[in-house]
Design an enzyme around this catalytic site. Sequence first.
Site, short mmCIF file in Angstrom:
data_model
loop_
_atom_site.label_atom_id
_atom_site.label_comp_id
_atom_site.label_asym_id
_atom_site.label_seq_id
_atom_site.Cartn_x
_atom_site.Cartn_y
_atom_site.Cartn_z
N LYS A 111 0.84 -1.21 0.00
CA LYS A 111 0.00 0.00 0.00
C LYS A 111 0.86 1.25 0.00
CE LYS A 111 -4.38 -1.70 1.37
NZ LYS A 111 -5.44 -1.86 2.34
N LYS A 191 -5.04 -10.59 -6.15
CA LYS A 191 -6.21 -11.07 -5.43
C LYS A 191 -7.43 -10.21 -5.78
CE LYS A 191 -5.89 -8.38 -1.24
NZ LYS A 191 -5.78 -8.23 0.17
N LYS A 194 -11.23 -4.62 -3.77
CA LYS A 194 -11.88 -3.38 -4.15
C LYS A 194 -10.87 -2.33 -4.58
CE LYS A 194 -13.67 -4.22 -0.30
NZ LYS A 194 -14.30 -4.43 0.99
P1 TYM Z 1 -10.85 -7.07 4.56
O1 TYM Z 1 -11.95 -6.15 4.95
O2 TYM Z 1 -9.91 -6.65 3.51
O3 TYM Z 1 -11.42 -8.46 4.15
C1 TYM Z 1 -12.35 -9.19 4.95
C2 TYM Z 1 -12.05 -10.68 4.85
O4 TYM Z 1 -12.09 -11.10 3.48
C3 TYM Z 1 -10.91 -11.81 3.16
N1 TYM Z 1 -10.56 -11.57 1.74
C4 TYM Z 1 -10.29 -12.54 0.85
N2 TYM Z 1 -10.28 -13.88 0.95
C5 TYM Z 1 -9.99 -14.59 -0.16
N3 TYM Z 1 -9.72 -14.03 -1.37
C6 TYM Z 1 -9.72 -12.69 -1.51
N4 TYM Z 1 -9.47 -12.15 -2.69
C7 TYM Z 1 -10.02 -11.88 -0.38
N5 TYM Z 1 -10.11 -10.54 -0.18
C8 TYM Z 1 -10.44 -10.37 1.11
C9 TYM Z 1 -9.85 -11.24 4.08
O5 TYM Z 1 -8.78 -12.14 4.24
C10 TYM Z 1 -10.63 -11.03 5.34
O6 TYM Z 1 -10.68 -12.22 6.11
N6 TYM Z 1 -7.44 -6.45 8.14
C11 TYM Z 1 -8.68 -7.10 7.85
C12 TYM Z 1 -9.81 -6.70 8.77
C13 TYM Z 1 -9.56 -6.92 10.23
C14 TYM Z 1 -9.52 -8.17 10.89
C15 TYM Z 1 -9.33 -7.87 12.25
C16 TYM Z 1 -9.61 -9.49 10.46
C17 TYM Z 1 -9.41 -5.95 11.16
N7 TYM Z 1 -9.27 -6.53 12.37
C18 TYM Z 1 -9.23 -8.89 13.20
C19 TYM Z 1 -9.51 -10.50 11.41
C20 TYM Z 1 -9.32 -10.19 12.76
C21 TYM Z 1 -9.10 -6.70 6.43
O7 TYM Z 1 -8.72 -5.68 5.93
O8 TYM Z 1 -10.00 -7.49 5.87
#
Ligand code: TYM
Length: 324
Positions: A111, A191, A194
Amino acid sequence: MRIFSGIQPTGVLHLGNYFGAIRQWVELQEGNECIYCIVDYHALTNEETEPDVLRKARRELALDLIACGIDPERTILFVQSDVPEHTELCWILGCVTSYGDLTRMTQFKQKAAEQEFVNGGLFYYPVLQAADILLYLADHVPVGEDQLQHLELARRIARRFNSRFGELFPEPQPILGKGARIMSLADPGRKMSKSYGPEHYVGLMEPEDSIRKKIRSAVTDIGLTPGQEMSPGVANLFTILELVAPGELVAELRKQHREGKLLYKHLKDVLYEELMNALGPIRARRAELSAKGEIDEVLAAGAARARRIAREVMREVRARVGLD
Ligand code: TYM
């Protein structure tokens, strides 16, 4: 098991989120204590997030999650910023986090390389994520593969805290599902996300014709590397198909592919049909939900339940570090 996971309210719930995480969130509700969080503080690290958009996106995401099968009666569903203990614990954990570890986070590096102004929140993001999990003494975290490094860091932070202040936090383990790595249909080398623009994700609630168009134009023919039987784009279509279609159908299409008889247009048409079948009930529930206006109450009740746990744990944390 106590399960915790989070998702950013960044506008659209896509297939990567659903198959990578949310489907497991729903299944895990059976027999476990689940806590699911809409992480709006994390979303602020994205400089493009407008206040009104964020405000709306939190509610919309909550409705999407309920439509997917998250049951706010059984499960604690809440918004991160409604529980201020998250940021308080984040600060304390930051003081047992290695600066070097933070500089090695690949998501941060990626990022930071993509933008001119890099805010400090982006750097601290994984500490807040560790605080989210540890605040509830959660031992399991269902996520997609892209979050594994952040979880590894959360375990290191837990160990460091425990060894300095006495055993308190469990070391949270990831739960990875079959859809842990869904790639972009337009560029199967990245991957599904968005952040790269609308052609790189398929939204769960997107209009049918838009989903059909994105699947039809999925990239299938970028080169094979030696030893590879399937191009990454085709492999990604099969990965998604396997998550929604009966095993025999997938086996038959795989056989056709091995024999060199599979038309990609056919694969895409089947995928579209099976995907829409699988998502149909969720999309229908979502349409019904938008007519009701109770989501604020649901989230407030979730936050109250989350806060009861968070307050207890913070009381203990403060005592351990000498802030009581
Ligand atoms: P975020 O909001 O980007 O995504 C939410 C969940 O979706 C999964 N994900 C994917 N899995 C498979 N293929 C993909 N292309 C893909 N894109 C997204 C992510 O792995 C995630 O599980 N940092 C985290 C949010 C967070 C969090 C936490 C997660 C904040 N605190 C505590 C677990 C525990 C995030 O940005 O997810």
